[in-house]
Design an enzyme around this catalytic site. Structure first.
Site, short mmCIF file in Angstrom:
data_model
loop_
_atom_site.label_atom_id
_atom_site.label_comp_id
_atom_site.label_asym_id
_atom_site.label_seq_id
_atom_site.Cartn_x
_atom_site.Cartn_y
_atom_site.Cartn_z
N ASP A 150 -0.91 2.71 9.69
CA ASP A 150 -2.27 3.04 9.44
C ASP A 150 -1.92 4.33 10.50
O ASP A 150 -0.93 4.04 11.15
CB ASP A 150 -3.21 2.04 10.21
CG ASP A 150 -3.47 0.98 9.50
OD1 ASP A 150 -3.23 1.12 8.66
OD2 ASP A 150 -3.94 0.01 9.96
N ASP A 181 -7.38 1.69 2.57
CA ASP A 181 -8.02 1.41 3.50
C ASP A 181 -9.35 1.60 3.29
O ASP A 181 -10.35 0.89 3.14
CB ASP A 181 -7.42 1.34 5.10
CG ASP A 181 -6.84 0.40 5.97
OD1 ASP A 181 -6.61 -0.76 4.52
OD2 ASP A 181 -6.67 0.79 6.17
#
Length: 253
Positions: free
Chosen positions: A148, A162
């Site tokens: 991330d 995501d």
């Protein structure tokens, strides 16, 4: 006629009808899968490229500021689900992602709505993007940590995959609430305010219907005229016959 020959002809006709019916469905299903694969492939490509660049260029603990401290790029290894949820259940999340991918591919042939194809394509691409991390990244297969890197304010750090999953899911929820079904049909609000164009008669159909009505009216008018003419003719004939008969009787008398 030989029964075997008749049965053979009937079977051949049935096979041709089945083939003619199945071919368009197969072609349509292949086209839907192609579009779905293109959308998912685009998401996966963007996800893999951005993660590769982030791992190569950003040092953990040293965020890159885009808009002050509000929007930053920071490298985070996530063992949980999207937005760092369910941390510590990596292998369970991997199995769930595999199941989601299998279900979407299994039922893709039933899709007839372009918006549903887009939504499921985004979800499929996002699931595959994070699944690649879980399979190929450390600490090992099915236990890999997802990369991330996007941080916006108080929102948990996320990535392209995501974002695709969330956007696709939100789109599908909106379509369901409005009544746009996956098979192209419409119900509820959509049926009342945005009817299916396929259910509306074409402009040419209205003209054809009017022409047909005029033709039928003309035919009925001509039929009625012919009937009245025949009735009048028969009446005149009967009258003349009766007159001749009465005249003959009077002459005999």
């Amino acid at each position: 006629m030989d029964d075997s020959a008749t049965n053979g002809t009937t079977s051949g006709a049935d096979e041709q009808m089945t083939t003619a019916t199945t071919a368009p469905r197969t072609h349509r299903g292949a086209k839907v899968l192609a579009v779905l694969a293109a959308i998912a492939g685009t998401v996966v490509a963007l996800d893999v490229i951005t993660k590769t660049l982030v791992v190569a260029l950003i040092t953990p603990g040293e965020p890159v500021r885009i808009i002050g401290d509000t929007v930053t790029l920071r490298l985070v290894r996530n063992s949980g689900a999207a937005f760092s949820m369910a941390t510590g259940y990596t292998w369970v999340l991997t199995l769930i992602a595999l199941a989601v991918v299998a279900v979407i591919i299994r039922y893709a042939g039933r899709l007839r709505s372009g918006w549903w194809i887009l939504g499921l394509g985004l979800v499929l691409g996002g699931a595959l993007g994070n699944l690649i991390d879980r399979i190929f990244r450390a600490p090992g297969p099915l236990r890999g940590h997802v990369v991330d890197f996007v941080s916006v304010g108080w929102w948990p750090v996320f990535n392209v995959a995501d974002s695709a999953v969330v956007c696709g899911a939100v789109l599908l929820v909106i379509l369901s609430l409005l009544g746009y079904d996956h098979d192209g049909t419409r119900s509820g609000w959509a049926a009342r305010n945005d009817p299916d164009p396929d259910d509306q008669p074409a402009e040419g159909d209205h003209r054809d219907t009017g022409a047909g009505s005029d033709t039928e009216t003309n035919k009925n008018t001509e039929t009625n005229k012919n009937t009245e003419t025949n009735t009048d003719t028969e009446t005149n004939t009967d009258t003349e016959t009766n007159t001749d008969t009465e005249t003959g009787r009077n002459a005999d008398a």
